[in-house]
Motif scaffolding. Structure first.
Motif, mmCIF file in Angstrom:
data_model
loop_
_atom_site.group_PDB
_atom_site.id
_atom_site.type_symbol
_atom_site.label_atom_id
_atom_site.label_comp_id
_atom_site.label_asym_id
_atom_site.label_seq_id
_atom_site.Cartn_x
_atom_site.Cartn_y
_atom_site.Cartn_z
ATOM 1 N N GLY A 1 6.935 -2.005 13.451
ATOM 2 C CA GLY A 1 5.813 -1.501 12.675
ATOM 3 C C GLY A 1 6.172 -0.273 11.876
ATOM 4 O O GLY A 1 7.087 0.457 12.225
ATOM 5 N N GLY A 2 5.406 -0.053 10.838
ATOM 6 C CA GLY A 2 5.637 1.116 10.004
ATOM 7 C C GLY A 2 4.602 2.191 10.289
ATOM 8 O O GLY A 2 3.753 2.047 11.162
ATOM 9 N N ILE A 3 4.693 3.269 9.546
ATOM 10 C CA ILE A 3 3.715 4.344 9.638
ATOM 11 C C ILE A 3 3.009 4.454 8.288
ATOM 12 O O ILE A 3 3.577 4.104 7.256
ATOM 13 C CB ILE A 3 4.370 5.698 10.023
ATOM 14 C CG1 ILE A 3 5.432 6.106 8.996
ATOM 15 C CG2 ILE A 3 4.944 5.647 11.414
ATOM 16 C CD1 ILE A 3 5.960 7.515 9.188
ATOM 17 N N LYS A 4 1.772 4.932 8.318
ATOM 18 C CA LYS A 4 1.020 5.108 7.077
ATOM 19 C C LYS A 4 1.179 6.541 6.609
ATOM 20 O O LYS A 4 0.994 7.479 7.390
ATOM 21 C CB LYS A 4 -0.449 4.783 7.286
ATOM 22 C CG LYS A 4 -0.704 3.304 7.409
ATOM 23 C CD LYS A 4 -2.166 2.983 7.396
ATOM 24 C CE LYS A 4 -2.282 1.469 7.491
ATOM 25 N NZ LYS A 4 -3.642 1.022 7.390
ATOM 26 N N LYS B 1 0.765 9.215 2.870
ATOM 27 C CA LYS B 1 0.259 9.359 1.505
ATOM 28 C C LYS B 1 1.434 9.728 0.619
ATOM 29 O O LYS B 1 2.233 10.594 0.978
ATOM 30 C CB LYS B 1 -0.828 10.423 1.448
ATOM 31 C CG LYS B 1 -2.072 9.969 2.183
ATOM 32 C CD LYS B 1 -3.194 10.946 2.056
ATOM 33 C CE LYS B 1 -4.395 10.383 2.812
ATOM 34 N NZ LYS B 1 -5.510 11.287 2.810
ATOM 35 N N GLU C 1 -1.805 5.364 -0.378
ATOM 36 C CA GLU C 1 -1.391 5.230 1.011
ATOM 37 C C GLU C 1 -0.428 4.057 1.103
ATOM 38 O O GLU C 1 -0.730 2.968 0.628
ATOM 39 C CB GLU C 1 -2.602 4.998 1.919
ATOM 40 C CG GLU C 1 -2.242 5.129 3.387
ATOM 41 C CD GLU C 1 -3.459 5.158 4.285
ATOM 42 O OE1 GLU C 1 -3.927 6.264 4.594
ATOM 43 O OE2 GLU C 1 -3.926 4.072 4.643
ATOM 44 N N TRP C 2 0.747 4.319 1.674
ATOM 45 C CA TRP C 2 1.764 3.286 1.862
ATOM 46 C C TRP C 2 2.049 3.128 3.343
ATOM 47 O O TRP C 2 2.005 4.104 4.093
ATOM 48 C CB TRP C 2 3.076 3.678 1.186
ATOM 49 C CG TRP C 2 3.103 3.625 -0.304
ATOM 50 C CD1 TRP C 2 2.056 3.458 -1.168
ATOM 51 C CD2 TRP C 2 4.272 3.761 -1.126
ATOM 52 N NE1 TRP C 2 2.492 3.495 -2.463
ATOM 53 C CE2 TRP C 2 3.855 3.677 -2.465
ATOM 54 C CE3 TRP C 2 5.617 3.965 -0.856
ATOM 55 C CZ2 TRP C 2 4.740 3.761 -3.526
ATOM 56 C CZ3 TRP C 2 6.498 4.057 -1.905
ATOM 57 C CH2 TRP C 2 6.073 3.951 -3.237
ATOM 58 N N GLU C 3 2.402 1.912 3.740
ATOM 59 C CA GLU C 3 2.925 1.695 5.079
ATOM 60 C C GLU C 3 4.429 1.557 4.919
ATOM 61 O O GLU C 3 4.905 0.700 4.168
ATOM 62 C CB GLU C 3 2.326 0.447 5.719
ATOM 63 C CG GLU C 3 2.727 0.343 7.180
ATOM 64 C CD GLU C 3 1.869 -0.618 7.984
ATOM 65 O OE1 GLU C 3 2.420 -1.199 8.926
ATOM 66 O OE2 GLU C 3 0.692 -0.782 7.663
ATOM 67 N N ASP D 1 8.619 2.278 6.702
ATOM 68 C CA ASP D 1 9.471 2.436 7.868
ATOM 69 C C ASP D 1 9.768 3.932 8.027
ATOM 70 O O ASP D 1 10.048 4.618 7.037
ATOM 71 C CB ASP D 1 10.774 1.655 7.645
ATOM 72 C CG ASP D 1 11.631 1.571 8.891
ATOM 73 O OD1 ASP D 1 11.747 2.581 9.611
ATOM 74 O OD2 ASP D 1 12.197 0.492 9.128
ATOM 75 N N GLU D 2 9.714 4.432 9.240
ATOM 76 C CA GLU D 2 9.953 5.861 9.506
ATOM 77 C C GLU D 2 11.281 6.362 8.964
ATOM 78 O O GLU D 2 11.400 7.526 8.597
ATOM 79 C CB GLU D 2 9.914 6.136 11.013
ATOM 80 C CG GLU D 2 8.530 6.170 11.593
ATOM 81 C CD GLU D 2 8.545 6.481 13.081
ATOM 82 O OE1 GLU D 2 9.009 7.577 13.442
ATOM 83 O OE2 GLU D 2 8.098 5.620 13.854
#
Length: 157
Positions: free
Chosen positions: A2-5, A7, A69-71, A73-74
């Motif tokens: 999963g990714g992170i959201k 701005k 807002e983007w999702e 990868d950390e």
């Protein structure tokens, strides 16, 4: 995975084919400065500060930049090196310096935070003519990525 959201500052420029991107951290402030003046009308100014969370630099903006807002990868997100408190103090210092150059007052201004956001500037990573390049998504300037950093033509220490 999963990714992170996060701005991001809405990109203006993008290369034709981007391999990936890096997100560079900023804290953005819309501040309102209230100046009291003796025998004259009080003054109110709006100030937009863009604080670089890597080098603790401050830039003044004309407005609050559009955010998306983007999702992601950390691994694409650079971690800030500057705390929220340090960034806020830098924004206040920058605003006061700017405001004091525009108005004469015996007092420091009262400062109100209208809006504050953690946002990232997008740097696109791409290849052109066999060279790895990175493009600033807000001004469109590209820089060559090399394994060795250079400081005024000499390797950095």
């Amino acid at each position: 995975m999963g990714g992170i959201k996060v701005k991001v500052m809405r990109p203006i420029f993008k290369p034709e084919v981007a391999e990936s991107f890096v997100l560079y951290p900023y804290r953005i402030y819309h501040l309102r400065l209230f100046y009291k003046r003796l025998g004259m009308k009080d003054r109110v100014f709006d100030y937009y500060a863009y604080i670089d969370l890597y080098r603790l630099g401050a830039e003044r903006g004309d407005d609050f930049i559009d955010l998306e807002e983007w999702e992601v990868d950390e691994k694409n997100v650079m971690e800030p090196l500057v705390t929220e408190e340090e960034a806020r103090m830098k924004a206040f210092e920058s605003a006061i310096t700017w405001g004091n150059s525009r108005v004469v007052s015996w007092w420091l201004p009262r400062i109100e935070v209208i809006r504050e956001e953690l946002a990232y500037k997008v740097f696109w990573v791409y290849e052109e003519d066999g060279k790895k390049l990175i493009m600033d998504s807000l001004d469109g300037k590209s820089y060559e990525l090399t394994g060795e950093r250079k400081c005024r033509g000499f390797p950095c220490r």
